[in-house]
Design a protein around this motif. Structure first.
Motif, PDB file in Angstrom:
ATOM      1  N   THR A 330       0.854  -1.185   0.000  1.00  0.00           N
ATOM      2  CA  THR A 330       0.000   0.000   0.000  1.00  0.00           C
ATOM      3  C   THR A 330       0.894   1.241   0.000  1.00  0.00           C
ATOM      4  O   THR A 330       2.051   1.186   0.427  1.00  0.00           O
ATOM      5  N   PRO A 331       0.410   2.378  -0.470  1.00  0.00           N
ATOM      6  CA  PRO A 331       1.285   3.552  -0.615  1.00  0.00           C
ATOM      7  C   PRO A 331       1.493   4.379   0.652  1.00  0.00           C
ATOM      8  O   PRO A 331       2.444   5.152   0.733  1.00  0.00           O
ATOM      9  N   GLU A 332       0.600   4.237   1.651  1.00  0.00           N
ATOM     10  CA  GLU A 332       0.665   5.118   2.828  1.00  0.00           C
ATOM     11  C   GLU A 332       1.586   4.557   3.908  1.00  0.00           C
ATOM     12  O   GLU A 332       1.474   3.396   4.290  1.00  0.00           O
ATOM     13  N   VAL A 333       2.491   5.394   4.417  1.00  0.00           N
ATOM     14  CA  VAL A 333       3.393   4.966   5.488  1.00  0.00           C
ATOM     15  C   VAL A 333       2.614   4.749   6.782  1.00  0.00           C
ATOM     16  O   VAL A 333       1.576   5.379   7.009  1.00  0.00           O
ATOM     17  N   THR A 334       3.118   3.857   7.618  1.00  0.00           N
ATOM     18  CA  THR A 334       2.431   3.547   8.877  1.00  0.00           C
ATOM     19  C   THR A 334       2.836   4.490  10.010  1.00  0.00           C
ATOM     20  O   THR A 334       2.131   4.582  11.006  1.00  0.00           O
ATOM     21  N   ARG A 335       3.976   5.186   9.856  1.00  0.00           N
ATOM     22  CA  ARG A 335       4.419   6.142  10.884  1.00  0.00           C
ATOM     23  C   ARG A 335       4.818   7.451  10.226  1.00  0.00           C
ATOM     24  O   ARG A 335       5.549   7.448   9.233  1.00  0.00           O
ATOM     25  N   PRO A 336       4.373   8.576  10.772  1.00  0.00           N
ATOM     26  CA  PRO A 336       4.768   9.869  10.199  1.00  0.00           C
ATOM     27  C   PRO A 336       6.203  10.242  10.575  1.00  0.00           C
ATOM     28  O   PRO A 336       6.793   9.664  11.491  1.00  0.00           O
ATOM     29  N   ASN A 337       6.736  11.231   9.867  1.00  0.00           N
ATOM     30  CA  ASN A 337       8.100  11.706  10.122  1.00  0.00           C
ATOM     31  C   ASN A 337       8.305  12.094  11.582  1.00  0.00           C
ATOM     32  O   ASN A 337       9.357  11.837  12.174  1.00  0.00           O
ATOM     33  N   LEU A 338       7.301  12.734  12.170  1.00  0.00           N
ATOM     34  CA  LEU A 338       7.441  13.254  13.540  1.00  0.00           C
ATOM     35  C   LEU A 338       7.684  12.126  14.539  1.00  0.00           C
ATOM     36  O   LEU A 338       8.516  12.258  15.445  1.00  0.00           O
ATOM     37  N   ALA A 339       6.975  11.007  14.387  1.00  0.00           N
ATOM     38  CA  ALA A 339       7.151   9.888  15.321  1.00  0.00           C
ATOM     39  C   ALA A 339       8.567   9.337  15.233  1.00  0.00           C
ATOM     40  O   ALA A 339       9.181   8.983  16.246  1.00  0.00           O
ATOM     41  N   LYS A 340       9.114   9.277  14.023  1.00  0.00           N
ATOM     42  CA  LYS A 340      10.485   8.773  13.847  1.00  0.00           C
ATOM     43  C   LYS A 340      11.505   9.736  14.463  1.00  0.00           C
ATOM     44  O   LYS A 340      12.480   9.317  15.099  1.00  0.00           O
ATOM     45  N   ALA A 341      11.267  11.041  14.276  1.00  0.00           N
ATOM     46  CA  ALA A 341      12.171  12.038  14.850  1.00  0.00           C
ATOM     47  C   ALA A 341      12.169  11.962  16.373  1.00  0.00           C
ATOM     48  O   ALA A 341      13.233  12.011  17.018  1.00  0.00           O
ATOM     49  N   CYS A 342      10.993  11.796  16.967  1.00  0.00           N
ATOM     50  CA  CYS A 342      10.903  11.704  18.427  1.00  0.00           C
ATOM     51  C   CYS A 342      11.584  10.450  18.955  1.00  0.00           C
ATOM     52  O   CYS A 342      12.181  10.461  20.034  1.00  0.00           O
ATOM     53  N   SER A 343      11.515   9.351  18.216  1.00  0.00           N
ATOM     54  CA  SER A 343      12.212   8.121  18.617  1.00  0.00           C
ATOM     55  C   SER A 343      13.707   8.352  18.693  1.00  0.00           C
ATOM     56  O   SER A 343      14.384   7.875  19.611  1.00  0.00           O
ATOM     57  N   SER A 344      14.257   9.087  17.715  1.00  0.00           N
ATOM     58  CA  SER A 344      15.691   9.378  17.703  1.00  0.00           C
ATOM     59  C   SER A 344      16.091  10.330  18.821  1.00  0.00           C
ATOM     60  O   SER A 344      17.222  10.283  19.316  1.00  0.00           O
ATOM     61  N   LEU A 345      15.164  11.203  19.211  1.00  0.00           N
ATOM     62  CA  LEU A 345      15.488  12.240  20.202  1.00  0.00           C
ATOM     63  C   LEU A 345      15.233  11.812  21.641  1.00  0.00           C
ATOM     64  O   LEU A 345      15.699  12.485  22.567  1.00  0.00           O
TER      65      LEU A 345
END
Length: 403
Positions: A330-345
């Motif tokens: 499917t074309p839609e990602v399951t996690r937005p950019n913001l959630a990934k950034a917060c995981s790194s931070l």
């Protein structure tokens, strides 16, 4: 005999390690071959750009330390007169979609055979417009992006686009990182584009990188527990107020690439190694190869066959689901950019955080990490969490010199 056996074993193992290391280095670090290939095309009049004369005639642009992590993407520290930069050069064809490679269009047999001789500037504009529409989708201001691309292509600012300039720009437009550098050139979190020659380009050097983490020999890595390793990565980081400012920069980058001026981009590898910061503790993107236009990503995913969700992964952080009725992603990602950034931070920000905001900061970070679905599907919640995090951090450091 026993000592002789172990001596020969040590020599054999040592020789094998040296051979493997040398083979790996010779594959990853082919800067001279890259320079020779580019300069040969420049001397034949096939390509031109702001860095060509310095690279191929004056030798004032040089390639220094090899920083490459993949053979097809040569990366070197470099010097260009008084400027320090990072030189990036493409070496070979990249498949159209390879989970370990950049999400680029398949390159022609020669990346510099387009546009052809006799192509007018108007025709080239139309070619660029069509290409950008494919890359970033239908945008109301796509003509502005075309104008921006042509402005960069006209490196000598004579108001004309020569055929060699156009060929260089066409080759560069196949690269997501270069496109992002053009799109974000006025934003403080993107390194400045210093120049180009063919599909070799020079970016501003990021003084402090990676964002956090220490590099250890692989033999040592094997014996360190994962929990201790994560803790070690936070040992040599700036003071907390400075970390807060850097983190705000990453949150602002998320804003810039989400519904930006020229479409949305997906951050498909939000690891510390891809970011750094300058002397003012402003966050800078170091490696944008995995920040891809959403339209390009979605088109590639629609074409991708799958049996399980794990087949629908690009980079380390862009995952969609598998439609088992069609065996297509499917074309839609399951996690937005913001959630990934917060995981790194998360660990970066919580370590050393002031006690009076520790609980609230942790609560907001976990709420951010828990975001699911594309940002379009939950735009209000996405914006609320992002603004709350930025406000909390700014309030705490606004009275300090680090702000």
């Amino acid at each position: 005999m026993k000592y002789m056996f172990f001596s020969w074993l040590a020599v054999f193992v040592g020789s094998w390690v040296v051979y493997v290391e040398y083979s790996s280095y010779s594959e990853l670090c082919r800067g001279q071959a890259c320079k020779n290939a580019i300069c040969d095309k420049y001397r034949k009049g096939l390509i031109d750009g702001s860095a060509c004369t310095s690279l191929c005639e004056k030798d004032t642009l040089y390639l220094g330390k090899c920083l490459s992590s993949k053979p097809n993407n040569q990366v070197y520290s470099g010097g260009w007169g008084d400027l320090e930069g990072v030189v990036k050069c493409q070496m070979e064809e990249v498949p159209r979609y390879d989970p370990g490679a950049e999400m680029e269009h398949r390159k022609e047999a020669s990346p510099f055979n387009k546009p052809t001789k006799g192509t007018s500037v108007e025709k080239f504009k139309a070619i660029v417009l069509s290409h950008l529409k494919t890359k970033v989708g239908e945008q109301a201001n796509l003509q502005d992006l075309v104008s921006l691309v042509l402005f960069v292509a006209d490196y000598n600012k004579d108001g004309l686009i020569s055929l060699p300039e156009a060929r260089s720009m066409w080759a560069l437009l196949q690269l997501n990182e270069f496109l992002l550098a053009v799109v974000l050139q006025d934003r403080e979190h993107a390194p400045r584009l210093l120049g180009f020659c063919g599909d070799l380009y020079v970016m501003e050097k990021v003084p402090y990188a990676p964002l956090y983490g220490i590099s250890l020999p692989w033999v040592v890595e094997l014996w360190i527990p994962a929990g201790l390793r994560r803790s070690m990565d936070q040992w040599f980081t700036p003071s907390w107020p400075r970390k807060a400012k850097i983190s705000i920069g990453l949150l602002e980058l998320v804003e810039d690439v989400f519904h930006g001026t020229f479409g949305s981009f997906l951050m498909c590898d939000v690891s510390a190694a891809d970011f750094g910061y300058n002397d003012r503790h402003d966050l800078k993107v170091m490696d944008a190869r995995h920040i891809v236009p959403e339209a390009t990503f979605q088109e590639a995913m629609r074409e991708r066959r799958c049996n399980v969700d794990e087949d629908c992964l690009y980079g380390t952080d862009c995952r969609t689901s598998c439609d088992l009725t069609k065996h297509r992603c499917t074309p839609e990602v399951t996690r937005p950019n913001l959630a990934k950034a917060c995981s790194s931070l998360k660990e970066y920000l919580l370590r050393g955080a002031p006690s009076d905001i520790q609980d609230e900061l942790e609560k907001q970070l976990y709420a951010c990490i828990a975001l699911k679905g594309s940002a379009e599907q939950m735009e209000m919640e996405h914006s609320l969490i992002l603004n709350n995090l930025k406000t909390l951090l700014w309030k705490k450091i606004s009275h300090t010199k680090d702000s």
